[in-house]
Design an enzyme around this catalytic site. Structure first.
Site, PDB file in Angstrom:
ATOM      1  N   GLY A  11       0.823  -1.213   0.000  1.00  0.00           N
ATOM      2  CA  GLY A  11       0.000   0.000   0.000  1.00  0.00           C
ATOM      3  C   GLY A  11       0.851   1.254   0.000  1.00  0.00           C
ATOM      4  N   VAL A  12       2.054   1.144  -0.573  1.00  0.00           N
ATOM      5  CA  VAL A  12       3.058   2.215  -0.470  1.00  0.00           C
ATOM      6  C   VAL A  12       2.722   3.447  -1.316  1.00  0.00           C
ATOM      7  CG1 VAL A  12       4.557   1.462  -2.383  1.00  0.00           C
ATOM      8  CG2 VAL A  12       5.589   2.473  -0.332  1.00  0.00           C
ATOM      9  N   ILE A  16      -1.653   6.153   4.115  1.00  0.00           N
ATOM     10  CA  ILE A  16      -0.878   5.738   5.285  1.00  0.00           C
ATOM     11  C   ILE A  16       0.411   5.012   4.857  1.00  0.00           C
ATOM     12  CG2 ILE A  16      -0.926   4.288   7.360  1.00  0.00           C
ATOM     13  CD1 ILE A  16      -4.023   4.847   7.433  1.00  0.00           C
ATOM     14  N   ASP A  35       2.546  -2.266  -4.392  1.00  0.00           N
ATOM     15  CA  ASP A  35       1.241  -1.630  -4.609  1.00  0.00           C
ATOM     16  C   ASP A  35       0.787  -1.965  -6.031  1.00  0.00           C
ATOM     17  OD1 ASP A  35      -0.073   1.045  -2.890  1.00  0.00           O
ATOM     18  OD2 ASP A  35      -0.932   0.545  -4.860  1.00  0.00           O
ATOM     19  N   GLY A  77      -5.026  -1.806   1.500  1.00  0.00           N
ATOM     20  CA  GLY A  77      -6.393  -2.168   1.862  1.00  0.00           C
ATOM     21  C   GLY A  77      -7.361  -1.428   0.974  1.00  0.00           C
ATOM     22  N   TYR A 156     -16.033  -4.941   5.186  1.00  0.00           N
ATOM     23  CA  TYR A 156     -14.854  -4.229   5.705  1.00  0.00           C
ATOM     24  C   TYR A 156     -14.682  -4.513   7.202  1.00  0.00           C
ATOM     25  CZ  TYR A 156     -11.491  -0.498   6.533  1.00  0.00           C
ATOM     26  OH  TYR A 156     -10.357   0.211   6.887  1.00  0.00           O
ATOM     27  N   LYS A 160     -11.417  -6.497   9.073  1.00  0.00           N
ATOM     28  CA  LYS A 160     -10.593  -5.871  10.116  1.00  0.00           C
ATOM     29  C   LYS A 160     -10.751  -6.621  11.451  1.00  0.00           C
ATOM     30  CE  LYS A 160      -8.883  -2.778   7.338  1.00  0.00           C
ATOM     31  NZ  LYS A 160      -7.481  -2.850   6.902  1.00  0.00           N
TER      32      LYS A 160
HETATM   33  N1  LIG Z   1      -8.344   6.046   5.828  1.00  0.00           N
HETATM   34  C1  LIG Z   1      -8.969   5.585   6.877  1.00  0.00           C
HETATM   35  O1  LIG Z   1      -9.910   6.210   7.396  1.00  0.00           O
HETATM   36  C2  LIG Z   1      -8.559   4.265   7.491  1.00  0.00           C
HETATM   37  C3  LIG Z   1      -9.007   3.983   8.785  1.00  0.00           C
HETATM   38  C4  LIG Z   1      -8.649   2.773   9.377  1.00  0.00           C
HETATM   39  C5  LIG Z   1      -7.867   1.878   8.674  1.00  0.00           C
HETATM   40  N2  LIG Z   1      -7.430   2.171   7.413  1.00  0.00           N
HETATM   41  C6  LIG Z   1      -6.627   1.184   6.723  1.00  0.00           C
HETATM   42  O2  LIG Z   1      -5.369   1.749   6.397  1.00  0.00           O
HETATM   43  C7  LIG Z   1      -4.849   1.083   5.256  1.00  0.00           C
HETATM   44  C8  LIG Z   1      -4.364   2.128   4.269  1.00  0.00           C
HETATM   45  O3  LIG Z   1      -5.480   2.879   3.839  1.00  0.00           O
HETATM   46  P1  LIG Z   1      -5.369   4.394   3.357  1.00  0.00           P
HETATM   47  O4  LIG Z   1      -6.397   5.127   4.096  1.00  0.00           O
HETATM   48  O5  LIG Z   1      -3.968   4.835   3.363  1.00  0.00           O
HETATM   49  O6  LIG Z   1      -5.951   4.220   1.869  1.00  0.00           O
HETATM   50  P2  LIG Z   1      -5.330   4.579   0.443  1.00  0.00           P
HETATM   51  O7  LIG Z   1      -6.364   4.251  -0.562  1.00  0.00           O
HETATM   52  O8  LIG Z   1      -4.770   5.949   0.488  1.00  0.00           O
HETATM   53  O9  LIG Z   1      -4.124   3.528   0.330  1.00  0.00           O
HETATM   54  C9  LIG Z   1      -4.340   2.168   0.104  1.00  0.00           C
HETATM   55  C10 LIG Z   1      -3.257   1.649  -0.820  1.00  0.00           C
HETATM   56  O10 LIG Z   1      -3.470   0.241  -0.985  1.00  0.00           O
HETATM   57  C11 LIG Z   1      -3.310  -0.056  -2.361  1.00  0.00           C
HETATM   58  N3  LIG Z   1      -4.096  -1.195  -2.771  1.00  0.00           N
HETATM   59  C12 LIG Z   1      -5.452  -1.337  -2.681  1.00  0.00           C
HETATM   60  N4  LIG Z   1      -5.830  -2.476  -3.264  1.00  0.00           N
HETATM   61  C13 LIG Z   1      -4.709  -3.076  -3.730  1.00  0.00           C
HETATM   62  C14 LIG Z   1      -4.469  -4.273  -4.444  1.00  0.00           C
HETATM   63  N5  LIG Z   1      -5.460  -5.064  -4.855  1.00  0.00           N
HETATM   64  N6  LIG Z   1      -3.204  -4.583  -4.757  1.00  0.00           N
HETATM   65  C15 LIG Z   1      -2.178  -3.768  -4.396  1.00  0.00           C
HETATM   66  N7  LIG Z   1      -2.352  -2.613  -3.739  1.00  0.00           N
HETATM   67  C16 LIG Z   1      -3.599  -2.270  -3.410  1.00  0.00           C
HETATM   68  C17 LIG Z   1      -3.828   1.196  -3.096  1.00  0.00           C
HETATM   69  O11 LIG Z   1      -3.345   1.259  -4.434  1.00  0.00           O
HETATM   70  C18 LIG Z   1      -3.295   2.305  -2.206  1.00  0.00           C
HETATM   71  O12 LIG Z   1      -2.016   2.737  -2.603  1.00  0.00           O
HETATM   72  C19 LIG Z   1      -5.951   0.177   4.732  1.00  0.00           C
HETATM   73  O13 LIG Z   1      -5.706  -1.151   5.146  1.00  0.00           O
HETATM   74  C20 LIG Z   1      -7.195   0.737   5.397  1.00  0.00           C
HETATM   75  O14 LIG Z   1      -8.196  -0.249   5.553  1.00  0.00           O
HETATM   76  C21 LIG Z   1      -7.753   3.353   6.821  1.00  0.00           C
END
Ligand SMILES: NC(=O)c1ccc[n+]([C@@H]2O[C@H](COP(=O)([O-])OP(=O)(O)OC[C@H]3O[C@@H](n4cnc5c(N)ncnc54)[C@H](O)[C@@H]3O)[C@@H](O)[C@H]2O)c1
Length: 259
Positions: A11-12, A16, A35, A77, A156, A160
């Site tokens: 998820g780089v 996050i 990613d 994610g 979702y 989690k």
């Molecule tokens: N943003 C929030 O409110 C929140 C809250 C709690 C937990 N999270 C968790 O934090 C983590 C990061 O989320 P974020 O908010 O930074 O979201 P984001 O969409 O900014 O980043 C997610 C990254 O995961 C990558 N990704 C998604 N599906 C993929 C796949 N099939 N193959 C490869 N890469 C894939 C995306 O390309 C993206 O770069 C997730 O696991 C999310 O569930 C987010």
């Protein structure tokens, strides 16, 4: 804090994960990014893989094994607006497959960090489903979702919850090699998927946002992940750290009759 440590970050390319990559580099570590999209953050190597593609994931695991990495940050994610099969595959099944595929090749004393969520609250009530998901492969997911009623409303939350439970279960699995697994559970964080959460969770999310002073930022979450990747956290095993501006404490206190 992470000098000479090699950390794999999924998820780089956004949110996050991108900020974790930045902070791992700033702490002296090397980042191996994974990613489906190309990153804009500085990484030492990058593997463009869609985690829903089982063959591509198998090949990624073989490519990453020789690194003998010191850390694995499972951050990729998808939000609840994605089809439930995709949510279960990316957030749970692929994450576990990557971790279990790599763990024997990680360096001694390596740290595994799972990005869970405040949505993982209440996992204790879902143990039957969580056990049913224990050994899922990519191709099992559609039938599993149909049989267990994993619809868009709960997909979702379920992933989690299962991730928090899996982190607890693995508190000592690799203890003989000093390898530990922990989780971080953010509340709502201002990343590109925040809108998807608000859309899916509706009134519940609106209430959360009303109570919170502000949504989280990737810079609030990444230091906790970086700490869990560092040697300073060796005595933390199987824990789930709430990083949510106090939301978890608020829920625990008020649901038990405290102010
Ligand atoms: N943003 C929030 O409110 C929140 C809250 C709690 C937990 N999270 C968790 O934090 C983590 C990061 O989320 P974020 O908010 O930074 O979201 P984001 O969409 O900014 O980043 C997610 C990254 O995961 C990558 N990704 C998604 N599906 C993929 C796949 N099939 N193959 C490869 N890469 C894939 C995306 O390309 C993206 O770069 C997730 O696991 C999310 O569930 C987010």
């Amino acid at each position: 804090m992470l000098t000479n440590k090699t950390i794999i970050v999924t998820g780089v390319s956004s949110g996050i994960g991108q900020e974790v990559a930045r902070q791992v580099k700033a702490a002296g570590g090397k980042v191996i990014g994974v990613d489906r999209n190309t990153p804009s953050v500085d990484v030492d190597a990058f593997h463009q893989v869609d985690l829903t593609d089982e063959a591509a994931l198998d090949s990624l695991i073989e490519t990453l094994k020789p690194l003998k990495a010191d850390g694995l940050a499972n951050i990729a994610g998808v939000p609840p607006t994605a089809p439930p099969e995709v949510v279960v595959t990316v957030n749970l099944v692929a994450l576990k497959k990557l971790t279990l595929g790599l763990v024997d090749s990680l360096a001694d004393n390596a740290a595994i960090v799972n990005l869970a969520s405040l949505a993982g609250l209440g996992w204790e009530g879902e143990v039957t489903k969580i056990k049913a998901a224990a050994d899922l492969t990519h191709s099992d997911v559609p039938a599993f979702c149909a049989e267990q009623g994993i619809t868009k409303d709960i997909s979702y939350f379920f992933t989690k919850q299962a991730l928090v439970a899996w982190t607890h279960e693995n508190r000592w699995t690799w203890r003989d090699r000093g390898i530990r697994m922990n989780a971080v559970s953010p509340g709502p964080v201002d990343t590109p998927i925040l809108g998807d959460f608000l859309e899916t969770l509706g009134e519940r999310a609106e209430e959360d946002m009303r109570i919170m002073d502000r949504p989280g930022r990737p810079t609030d979450i990444a230091p906790v992940v970086t700490f869990l990747l560092s040697d300073g956290s060796v005595w933390l095993r199987g824990v789930n750290i709430a990083c949510d501006g106090g939301m978890r404490a608020h829920i625990d206190a008020t649901s038990n009759g405290l102010k």
